[in-house]
Design an enzyme around this catalytic site. Sequence first.
Site, PDB file in Angstrom:
ATOM      1  N   THR A   1       0.872  -1.171   0.000  1.00  0.00           N
ATOM      2  CA  THR A   1       0.000   0.000   0.000  1.00  0.00           C
ATOM      3  C   THR A   1       0.907   1.218   0.000  1.00  0.00           C
ATOM      4  OG1 THR A   1      -1.633  -1.199   1.309  1.00  0.00           O
ATOM      5  CG2 THR A   1      -1.870   1.181   1.209  1.00  0.00           C
TER       6      THR A   1
ATOM      7  N   VAL B   1       0.937   5.582  -0.238  1.00  0.00           N
ATOM      8  CA  VAL B   1       0.313   6.904  -0.273  1.00  0.00           C
ATOM      9  C   VAL B   1       1.458   7.909  -0.230  1.00  0.00           C
ATOM     10  CG1 VAL B   1      -1.215   8.537   0.898  1.00  0.00           C
ATOM     11  CG2 VAL B   1      -1.773   6.091   0.905  1.00  0.00           C
TER      12      VAL B   1
ATOM     13  N   GLY C   1      -2.384  11.077   5.888  1.00  0.00           N
ATOM     14  CA  GLY C   1      -3.247  11.651   6.923  1.00  0.00           C
ATOM     15  C   GLY C   1      -4.659  11.934   6.452  1.00  0.00           C
TER      16      GLY C   1
ATOM     17  N   GLY D   1      -6.621   9.427   5.178  1.00  0.00           N
ATOM     18  CA  GLY D   1      -7.375   8.179   5.214  1.00  0.00           C
ATOM     19  C   GLY D   1      -7.378   7.414   3.902  1.00  0.00           C
TER      20      GLY D   1
ATOM     21  N   ALA E   1      -5.126   5.285   2.612  1.00  0.00           N
ATOM     22  CA  ALA E   1      -4.721   3.880   2.737  1.00  0.00           C
ATOM     23  C   ALA E   1      -5.907   3.025   3.183  1.00  0.00           C
ATOM     24  CB  ALA E   1      -3.546   3.746   3.696  1.00  0.00           C
TER      25      ALA E   1
ATOM     26  N   CYS F   1       1.210  -6.935   3.007  1.00  0.00           N
ATOM     27  CA  CYS F   1       1.558  -5.548   3.322  1.00  0.00           C
ATOM     28  C   CYS F   1       1.457  -5.323   4.834  1.00  0.00           C
ATOM     29  CB  CYS F   1       0.608  -4.609   2.587  1.00  0.00           C
ATOM     30  SG  CYS F   1       0.727  -2.891   3.073  1.00  0.00           S
ATOM     31  N   SER F   2       2.506  -4.757   5.426  1.00  0.00           N
ATOM     32  CA  SER F   2       2.520  -4.549   6.878  1.00  0.00           C
ATOM     33  C   SER F   2       1.455  -3.551   7.328  1.00  0.00           C
ATOM     34  CB  SER F   2       3.900  -4.107   7.347  1.00  0.00           C
ATOM     35  OG  SER F   2       4.255  -2.883   6.741  1.00  0.00           O
TER      36      SER F   2
ATOM     37  N   THR G   1      -2.011  -2.570  10.904  1.00  0.00           N
ATOM     38  CA  THR G   1      -2.820  -1.382  11.205  1.00  0.00           C
ATOM     39  C   THR G   1      -4.271  -1.547  10.759  1.00  0.00           C
ATOM     40  OG1 THR G   1      -0.855   0.000  10.997  1.00  0.00           O
ATOM     41  CG2 THR G   1      -2.985   1.121  10.909  1.00  0.00           C
TER      42      THR G   1
END
Length: 136
Positions: A75, A77, A83, A85, A87, A109-110, A115
């Site tokens: 992912t 950005v 910041g 939103g 993602a 993806c981490s 998250t």
Amino acid sequence: MAKRADGDSSTVKEARPPVIVWNKERERFETEDKEAFLQYHLRDVGLVAAAANRSDNPEQQKRKGAAVVMDMVHTYVPRSKRGMGLAALLCDAAFAHAQCHSMLVIPTCSYISDTYLPRNPAWNSLVCNGEPKSSM
């Protein structure tokens, strides 16, 4: 139109939410300007069916006949758009797509595994537990 927060009677143009587009050819979900994206790879289901057979998760049992698994590998950005939103919106679109197409997901993806999924546990039923592991 909205009134400005500082009490000024002039109006503020309403911002429209970002639109997420599925780019099938590039295997990614992206913003209209193509600057932010979620990259995925579709993988053969042979190993997924075996993993689903070993799973205690009834949702995975139902999905074992799926044709493919979606490996969500990255992912991105750009700094200028962080910041906002984006993602999470990219992930929302990708998980909804996987659900609509009866696919399991590998969250390589981490950002997604560390998250997004803890904040959105409703999608955990799509996560492929056990084999196969990501090819990345």
